[in-house]
Design an enzyme around this catalytic site. Structure first.
Site, PDB file in Angstrom:
ATOM      1  N   GLU A  85       0.811  -1.218   0.000  1.00 11.28           N
ATOM      2  CA  GLU A  85       0.000   0.000   0.000  1.00 11.28           C
ATOM      3  C   GLU A  85       0.845   1.270   0.000  1.00 11.28           C
ATOM      4  OE1 GLU A  85      -3.073   0.137  -0.452  1.00 11.28           O
ATOM      5  OE2 GLU A  85      -3.906  -1.798   0.101  1.00 11.28           O
ATOM      6  N   GLU A 116       7.218 -21.848   8.065  1.00  9.16           N
ATOM      7  CA  GLU A 116       7.362 -21.022   9.265  1.00  9.16           C
ATOM      8  C   GLU A 116       8.182 -21.718  10.352  1.00  9.16           C
ATOM      9  OE1 GLU A 116       3.850 -21.253  12.357  1.00  9.16           O
ATOM     10  OE2 GLU A 116       3.027 -20.748  10.397  1.00  9.16           O
TER      11      GLU A 116
END
Length: 307
Positions: A85, A116
């Site tokens: 963004e 992960e």
């Protein structure tokens, strides 16, 4: 690491939602809303730490360094989202703020098994991203103990980057040795262990603060106008014109002409209008003011008052 998972606040059972499967739709969403109200309170408790992180990020960006978010699963996706963004909102180069997620871009839409849990993948991704001394790395992990993030932060420290941890459990493992720790005490989730809920919302709120406040500090916002907006679609082109109109007091046709003269650069258009300088001179003024509109305008006003 799995033997004490149940001791983490984010993994504990929420007493208020123990009968969740017997509730009506309205009861479920009402309960979720009540729990979500605790999120802003949790963020409020760590505002000093968030502000400290903002100062470090802004200082790095001023020096031409970069900001990296590193995370796995929901945490990683939120980091990638916030980074994505920044270019349209603040006119940053895509490389200036980056999100790194365990498992790569594929992990944005599907789970990448085992990514992960790897202590080696994090350092590999940090090295591949070319993290350097003075860059800032924000390690995000709701649990506060994700191996991928721990490994990434460790590699970032070796490379003399500024390190910030963002977790939703107190005393998190990712806090060890970092420059700033942000621990959000959001408490147990409505659905036990589903950290895309309160933990995810709290994380998003903090990431909003980190980038927005940092961009304000480095001059990519004037007043509360996003003067570095990149007019890449019709909505943003109209927003750019409205910003110029509101800041300078001119009408729509003039704003349209002025932005065209400034090649779509809102900051340049504003400085041209408020100082009366032609484009080249206004560009020089902005450059000497560190691309900060207020300083560029005030410099002009000071010169006029002295003449």
């Amino acid at each position: 690491m799995g033997e004490n998972l149940h001791q983490l606040q984010t993994e504990m059972r929420n007493a208020a939602s123990e009968q969740l499967d017997q509730m009506s739709a309205l009861e479920i969403v009402t309960l979720m809303n009540q729990e979500d109200q605790k999120v802003a309170q949790a963020v409020e408790q760590v505002l000093p730490e968030i502000a400290q992180a903002v100062e470090l990020i802004a200082e790095a960006l001023e020096k031409g360094r970069r900001l990296f978010y590193v995370g796995a699963g929901t945490s990683g996706r939120l980091g990638v989202l916030d980074a994505a963004e920044c270019p349209p909102t603040f006119g940053t180069d895509p490389a200036e703020v980056r999100g790194i997620i365990a498992g790569g871009s594929k992990a944005l839409t599907v789970a990448v098994e085992g990514a992960e849990d790897s202590l080696t993948l994090g350092p590999e991704d940090v090295r591949e991203a070319g993290v350097q001394a003075g860059d800032v790395i924000v390690g995000i992990a709701a649990s506060g103990r994700t191996p991928y993030v721990i490994g990434a932060l460790a590699e970032a420290k070796i490379r003399q980057a500024v390190t910030i941890s963002l977790a939703c459990n107190p005393g998190s493992e990712i806090n060890q040795g970092v420059d700033v720790c942000i621990n959000l005490a959001v408490g147990p989730e409505v659905v036990t262990g589903s950290t895309r809920l309160k933990a995810g919302t709290a994380t998003k709120m903090v990431l909003n603060m980190l980038t927005t406040a940092s961009m304000v500090r480095v001059g990519k916002v004037y007043g509360n106008w996003m003067v570095n907006v990149q007019a890449t679609n019709n909505k943003l082109r109209e927003r750019a014109k409205q910003i110029v109109m509101q800041v300078t007091g001119i009408e729509y046709p003039e704003a349209e002409t002025l932005i065209a003269e400034a090649a779509g650069d809102v900051k340049l258009a504003i400085v041209m209008q408020l100082t009366g300088l032609p484009r080249a001179a206004a560009e020089e003024r902005l450059q000497s003011a560190g691309q900060k509109v207020r300083q560029a305008i005030e410099h002009d006003q000071e010169e006029k008052s002295q003449s």
